[in-house]
Design an enzyme around this catalytic site. Structure first.
Site, short mmCIF file in Angstrom:
data_model
loop_
_atom_site.label_atom_id
_atom_site.label_comp_id
_atom_site.label_asym_id
_atom_site.label_seq_id
_atom_site.Cartn_x
_atom_site.Cartn_y
_atom_site.Cartn_z
N ILE A 83 0.84 -1.20 0.00
CA ILE A 83 0.00 0.00 0.00
C ILE A 83 0.88 1.26 0.00
CG2 ILE A 83 -1.56 1.34 1.49
CD1 ILE A 83 -2.80 -1.44 2.31
N LEU A 113 11.21 1.69 12.50
CA LEU A 113 10.32 2.70 13.07
C LEU A 113 9.91 2.43 14.51
CD1 LEU A 113 8.35 3.24 9.77
CD2 LEU A 113 9.87 4.91 10.84
N ASN A 145 1.92 4.68 7.62
CA ASN A 145 1.39 3.49 6.95
C ASN A 145 2.04 2.20 7.45
OD1 ASN A 145 0.47 1.79 4.48
ND2 ASN A 145 2.71 1.81 4.29
N ASN A 184 0.41 -7.17 10.70
CA ASN A 184 -0.47 -7.98 11.54
C ASN A 184 0.36 -9.14 12.08
OD1 ASN A 184 -2.57 -9.38 12.68
ND2 ASN A 184 -3.94 -9.16 10.91
N LYS A 218 -9.42 -2.67 9.32
CA LYS A 218 -10.75 -3.11 9.75
C LYS A 218 -10.71 -3.92 11.04
CE LYS A 218 -10.92 -7.67 7.90
NZ LYS A 218 -10.09 -8.61 8.56
N TYR A 258 -1.83 -5.90 17.39
CA TYR A 258 -2.21 -5.21 16.15
C TYR A 258 -3.58 -4.55 16.31
CZ TYR A 258 -3.05 -4.86 11.03
OH TYR A 258 -3.31 -4.43 9.75
N GLU A 314 -9.08 -5.95 2.92
CA GLU A 314 -8.39 -7.06 2.25
C GLU A 314 -7.72 -6.52 0.99
OE1 GLU A 314 -8.48 -9.95 3.79
OE2 GLU A 314 -10.08 -9.49 5.21
N VAL A 315 -6.41 -6.32 1.06
CA VAL A 315 -5.65 -5.72 -0.04
C VAL A 315 -4.46 -6.64 -0.35
CG1 VAL A 315 -4.48 -3.65 -0.89
CG2 VAL A 315 -6.22 -3.45 0.92
N THR A 333 -1.03 -7.50 -0.99
CA THR A 333 0.28 -6.85 -0.84
C THR A 333 1.27 -7.94 -0.41
OG1 THR A 333 -0.04 -6.43 1.52
CG2 THR A 333 -0.82 -4.71 0.02
P1 NAP Z 1 3.65 -4.57 3.45
O1 NAP Z 1 3.37 -5.11 2.12
O2 NAP Z 1 4.38 -5.45 4.43
O3 NAP Z 1 4.45 -3.20 3.37
C1 NAP Z 1 4.74 -2.52 4.57
C2 NAP Z 1 6.11 -1.89 4.46
O4 NAP Z 1 6.39 -1.26 5.73
C3 NAP Z 1 7.23 -2.90 4.26
O5 NAP Z 1 8.23 -2.29 3.46
C4 NAP Z 1 7.74 -3.13 5.69
O6 NAP Z 1 9.09 -3.57 5.73
C5 NAP Z 1 7.62 -1.74 6.27
N1 NAP Z 1 7.51 -1.75 7.72
C6 NAP Z 1 6.53 -2.35 8.46
N2 NAP Z 1 6.73 -2.14 9.77
C7 NAP Z 1 7.87 -1.40 9.86
C8 NAP Z 1 8.61 -0.85 10.95
N3 NAP Z 1 8.20 -1.05 12.22
N4 NAP Z 1 9.72 -0.16 10.69
C9 NAP Z 1 10.13 0.03 9.42
N5 NAP Z 1 9.49 -0.45 8.33
C10 NAP Z 1 8.36 -1.16 8.56
O7 NAP Z 1 2.27 -4.11 4.18
P2 NAP Z 1 0.87 -3.61 3.55
O8 NAP Z 1 -0.03 -4.78 3.41
O9 NAP Z 1 1.11 -2.71 2.43
O10 NAP Z 1 0.31 -2.79 4.83
C11 NAP Z 1 0.45 -1.39 4.93
C12 NAP Z 1 -0.49 -0.88 6.01
O11 NAP Z 1 -1.84 -1.26 5.67
C13 NAP Z 1 -0.23 -1.47 7.42
O12 NAP Z 1 -0.42 -0.47 8.40
C14 NAP Z 1 -1.30 -2.53 7.55
O13 NAP Z 1 -1.66 -2.76 8.89
C15 NAP Z 1 -2.45 -1.89 6.78
N6 NAP Z 1 -3.46 -2.87 6.30
C16 NAP Z 1 -3.19 -3.71 5.27
C17 NAP Z 1 -4.18 -4.61 4.87
C18 NAP Z 1 -3.98 -5.56 3.71
O14 NAP Z 1 -4.93 -6.27 3.37
N7 NAP Z 1 -2.82 -5.62 3.08
C19 NAP Z 1 -5.41 -4.65 5.53
C20 NAP Z 1 -5.64 -3.78 6.59
C21 NAP Z 1 -4.65 -2.88 6.97
P3 NAP Z 1 9.41 -5.18 5.73
O15 NAP Z 1 8.85 -5.73 4.45
O16 NAP Z 1 10.91 -5.20 5.80
O17 NAP Z 1 8.73 -5.73 6.95
#
Ligand code: NAP
Length: 260
Positions: free
Chosen positions: A19, A65, A91, A95, A143, A155, A187-188, A190
């Site tokens: 995202i 972070l 962002n 989870n 959600k 989380y 539900e995205v 990624t």
């Molecule tokens: P992602 O594909 O894992 O991308 C997140 C990025 O943030 C990755 O580059 C990760 O690094 C980095 N990151 C995470 N925690 C970190 C930390 N503490 N310090 C530094 N870097 C950090 O995740 P995403 O699915 O895009 O999710 C993005 C946001 O959307 C999150 O807040 C998540 O809770 C929320 N979300 C996502 C979904 C979904 O369906 N995907 C649903 C609800 C909410 P690494 O890869 O090295 O860990």
């Protein structure tokens, strides 16, 4: 529509993947300057070079972070390079499955550190600069704060707090004309989602059962759809929208999922 983001300096945490990557690339495509803050130098630099190759402007800052000093560094490096901050997208998160039964006090606190504390820390350190620009903050929530999921107390607590802080910060920031909003995905698809689904016993069956319950078009939300709403909220086109929790989830959280 011109979103009016030219030369605006926007920090996107976790802006290299999923995202966050979609948000970073859309901000850059709108003429903004993106600062990608995340733990992997290689991932950050890859997305920055994609943006530069497409004619955009971006900077990578390596930051774990969960560490307060790394959050401070994100702000100081941004200001050292660009002299201002117009927007912050909180962002980064994961989870991480710290349950009530299967977790521990230490793991619960660590989950808050990785999912919640840096939202506050970055907003706190960025505040003098956001005051100067009348900038704004968009948080990415989940959600899970509303629905629960089971086995993910850290989380869920973090995302619930982010919803509460959206209202709290929106009130506190009224005197400075700083807007605060939160976008809620459900539900995205990624890298994070792929890792999670593959950790389950029958990933393909589970994925099919999830998408079948997403009311709007029985499909996952795309990262681009989350980015579109996020960047609109960041932009001056949303100039009278603050304290809002906006669900970009195909109706997953609030519509009746039993209707086929
Ligand atoms: P992602 O594909 O894992 O991308 C997140 C990025 O943030 C990755 O580059 C990760 O690094 C980095 N990151 C995470 N925690 C970190 C930390 N503490 N310090 C530094 N870097 C950090 O995740 P995403 O699915 O895009 O999710 C993005 C946001 O959307 C999150 O807040 C998540 O809770 C929320 N979300 C996502 C979904 C979904 O369906 N995907 C649903 C609800 C909410 P690494 O890869 O090295 O860990």
């Amino acid at each position: 529509m011109d979103l009016g983001l030219q030369e605006k300096v926007i920090i996107v945490t976790g802006g290299a993947k999923g995202i966050g990557e979609a948000i970073s690339k859309l901000v850059a495509a709108e003429g903004g300057i993106v600062v990608i803050a995340g733990r992997s130098t290689a991932d950050n630099e890859k997305t920055v070079s994609d943006i530069i190759a497409a004619g955009g402007k971006a900077l990578a800052v390596t930051a774990e972070l969960g560490l307060v000093d790394d959050c401070r560094k994100v702000i100081t490096e941004t200001v050292a390079k660009y002299g201002k901050i117009d927007g912050l997208v909180n962002n980064a998160g994961a989870n991480d499955g710290v349950g009530l039964e299967n977790g521990s006090p230490e793991r619960f606190m660590q989950s808050l550190q990785n999912n919640l504390s840096h939202y506050y820390n970055l907003a706190h350190f960025a505040l003098p600069y956001l005051k100067a620009t009348k900038g704004n903050i968009v948080n990415i929530g989940s959600k899970v704060a509303t629905t629960g999921q089971g086995n993910t107390s850290g989380y869920a607590a973090s995302k619930g707090a982010i919803n509460a802080l959206t209202r709290e910060w929106a009130v506190e920031m009224l005197p400075y004309s700083i807007r605060i909003n939160t976008v809620i995905p459900a539900e995205v698809w990624t890298p994070l989602y792929e890792t999670w689904i593959n950790s389950l016993p029958n990933p393909q069956e589970k994925l099919a059962s999830i998408t079948a319950k997403i009311p709007f078009e029985r499909r996952m939300t795309t990262s681009a759809e989350i980015a579109n709403t996020t960047v609109f909220l960041l932009s001056p086109r949303s100039s009278h929208t603050t304290g809002q929790i906006v669900y970009v989830d195909g109706g997953y959280t609030h519509l009746d999922r039993s209707i086929s």
